[in-house]
Design an enzyme around this catalytic site. Sequence first.
Site, short mmCIF file in Angstrom:
data_model
loop_
_atom_site.label_atom_id
_atom_site.label_comp_id
_atom_site.label_asym_id
_atom_site.label_seq_id
_atom_site.Cartn_x
_atom_site.Cartn_y
_atom_site.Cartn_z
N SER A 120 94.68 125.58 55.63
CA SER A 120 94.68 126.75 54.74
C SER A 120 95.73 127.76 55.13
O SER A 120 96.35 127.69 56.20
CB SER A 120 93.29 127.37 54.72
OG SER A 120 92.36 126.41 54.23
N HIS A 121 95.89 128.75 54.28
CA HIS A 121 97.00 129.69 54.32
C HIS A 121 97.09 130.45 55.64
O HIS A 121 96.12 131.00 56.13
CB HIS A 121 96.95 130.66 53.16
CG HIS A 121 95.64 131.34 52.93
ND1 HIS A 121 94.45 130.68 52.84
CD2 HIS A 121 95.35 132.64 52.75
CE1 HIS A 121 93.48 131.53 52.62
NE2 HIS A 121 93.98 132.73 52.56
#
Lengths: 342, 342, 342
Positions: free
Chosen positions: C252-253
Amino acid sequence: MVDTKFFGSAGEFKLSDLFELAEISDVNISSQDASKLITNAQVLDTAQTGDISLAAHKSYAKALSTTNAGVVLVSKALADQVPDDAIAVICNDPHTSYVKILKVLFPAKRRRLAISPIIPGAAKPEIESGVTIADYTTIGSEAHIGQGTVIGPNAVIGPNVKIGRNCFIGANVTIECSLVGDDVSIANGVRIGADGFGWLDFGKSNIKIPQLGRTIIQSNVEIGANTTIDRGALDDTIIGENSKVGAMVKISHGSKIGRNCLIAPMAGLAGATILEDGVLIGANVGTVGHITMGEGSVAHPRASITKDWPAGSKIAGTPAQNIKDLWREYAVVRRLAKGTKK
Amino acid sequence: MVDTKFFGSAGEFKLSDLFELAEISDVNISSQDASKLITNAQVLDTAQTGDISLAAHKSYAKALSTTNAGVVLVSKALADQVPDDAIAVICNDPHTSYVKILKVLFPAKRRRLAISPIIPGAAKPEIESGVTIADYTTIGSEAHIGQGTVIGPNAVIGPNVKIGRNCFIGANVTIECSLVGDDVSIANGVRIGADGFGWLDFGKSNIKIPQLGRTIIQSNVEIGANTTIDRGALDDTIIGENSKVGAMVKISHGSKIGRNCLIAPMAGLAGATILEDGVLIGANVGTVGHITMGEGSVAHPRASITKDWPAGSKIAGTPAQNIKDLWREYAVVRRLAKGTKK
Amino acid sequence: MVDTKFFGSAGEFKLSDLFELAEISDVNISSQDASKLITNAQVLDTAQTGDISLAAHKSYAKALSTTNAGVVLVSKALADQVPDDAIAVICNDPHTSYVKILKVLFPAKRRRLAISPIIPGAAKPEIESGVTIADYTTIGSEAHIGQGTVIGPNAVIGPNVKIGRNCFIGANVTIECSLVGDDVSIANGVRIGADGFGWLDFGKSNIKIPQLGRTIIQSNVEIGANTTIDRGALDDTIIGENSKVGAMVKISHGSKIGRNCLIAPMAGLAGATILEDGVLIGANVGTVGHITMGEGSVAHPRASITKDWPAGSKIAGTPAQNIKDLWREYAVVRRLAKGTKK
């Protein structure tokens, strides 16, 4: 198995040359054995006289005793068990040496070629009559598509892949290094025959184990959207007849799924998971590799399977256990916690 | 619902013919009922006089009492509750019989056609002005794309799919048997409207339950990369207005997601999961099917939801429970284990 | 970072105009500060004098103390810690205000353009010699593909993406807002640089946090089929040199993966997960965001990582703990449950 249709070796090598090119110097090869010719690599079960094989530790002992391999890389402990007809090469670290040799037999460029759809100079694919192929598909050299099969838009079929009759291959599907039976249905976005996750020297140099096997999808199998089924490292990944695999499942290299199994969405089977016939795998079940679920056994959703289970088992939990035992544990903990404060 | 735009039935059948073609002989149909004409199948709620429907066990009782279905396949236990205007056909195994009838009404070839983008002879898709369509896309027959929508490369839009205005459909997306609202954003690699994982006779013959419903994506929904949202089996899968779905989520057939929900990456909702408005689903949460999360409830990451939870619940763990109870259990076990040896 | 190659801001704004356009009225900006010119947004670490940045709560304090940002949106509690050279704008809800400002600087249409492969009027991609590009690929404007790289069918490379030399990009892969090193292998169906799952006002209005960062894939990385790696929200997602990521993983980011890590299939790393060098992540491990795994630490399959772990840790379970402690707990519960009835 390493199918030369998918992975042709770089040639015929004298055994001594093979070790020299692989830069392995800590082995003794007699001058008589040095000229032995090797053309391919196979697991012990399928290896023939021109093949080099591996017996890394005691789990290989049984297959070692009956192998027809020409050469076996073997740990000191297993050296005595190599059959008379095979040349035993004793290695300190047989697995790492074997990987080095695989990289000489199958250099990275050749491996890449195996999954590039169009092989320069190779024959065109063979498409039987009554096949429907949508737009923007790529059908690899020498692939074979059986009568009545439908292939959706943007699908990519690798070279030499065989697909049977009356199959349905969805949009954006990729299939490589695989053989597919009849009446198979593969939903959109599925990846068949991708590289398995095999490494040595974990977290240090991360040496890649070349992934040279196949995926075999037997007849009447159905596979759900965005699922990924690896090809084997050296042997095959097999999905047995009439088994049904849900969406977003991961089936890892060398797994063998029996007939009539159901594998629910988001399950993940690690390498060399064996499911016998009629096994039911619940949603988001996980397995460690090298375990066997006996015929008709049932793993409830999210079970984490860490060992073999006999036919008819009903298991759940992490680590998975008999479901009745699990419920007993839940009840005990619940009783103890009642009335306590955190 | 079975929308004849997506799945047109094979025709109009006399009730007696339908059972004969389906090879179901263990039912009694009066000579008067035998000529009843059936053209489609629907769930009890939406069925009309030309439709055949199913009431397999007591969870169907409420919908059964008010159905307008022409014919209902029903278990013996529910036979008394079939409304007067409907013909009740009592079956030993209503679900299996219903699946056999579905396969007569909707043969596999027709079902396949429904998801093949181009229907021979059908009208071209209708593209409103100001639509941007990238290369190598396939837009199905009679699909409709609303003004201002952007469709990325290699996307496949099935026949009769409706997509609203100002949507963003990413690259390599597939959408079939679906209706999509306005201002919807669908990231790369998403699969909308794929087959659900529905089977009978588990682990033996694995009889496929035809998947004939739709997926409805309401306005302002956003869906993350490589997520898969099944269409319904007979009814619809619905993602409510302004709900946001992360990457690599699996939403199974017949689930109904309310408005303003957040479903974090890698969550998996089994068939017929109901989320009321404003429900928060943490990463990698799983549900068994046929459960309801009440309005504004929260499932912490990795919760395994096994039953209904009322509005405002905060749950976690496997099986999911009130998060305070879970922490109390963790604390008890930790205390007991302290100082022990394995 | 917000790289203007990927996300060019809508222009240069006077600070007072920026707040007016963002419809934020509950702040005090002196008449002197009102004319400060802002062109971009960056995290505190990389922000320069033309950038607006955010310090929402105490975890930002360290970076705040040395920031070169021209303007910082700051909570009351942190207002004293804004460096003298920066303009501090005190907000009741700095995060929400910052998101509103991001949407003025980077309107949705511009963000969409960033991931649409072909930018009208922009230069063509630059393809070095010896590159092999299969059919039906889309290479974005001003992208750069290094010598010897192979790109599979139906791959989509976004505008301005840089891919190094001798890479293998599989079929149906999408890469956007990313920089990719040399000798990188990306398997079929992988999504690199997709939107992260970032929202405010959970379960109510679900305000989208614009995702404006990049994904950086360093050299010798390998990524398995159907894996998804988000780009950062404002900073970068980084996969360090020689790390190997399995199939169907979600990263994820803003996560930062060190060198030589192994991340097994189906693992899910939430936003801003930090793995130091040589970390081993087992299959289907999950992390909450904003945690660090120290160098050489090992998370066993299915561990749920909820906090930082120091170098050399060996952890397992949910929530993850020292593996020895976990086995001790399992043993205690098993002992207690033995002989009880459910």
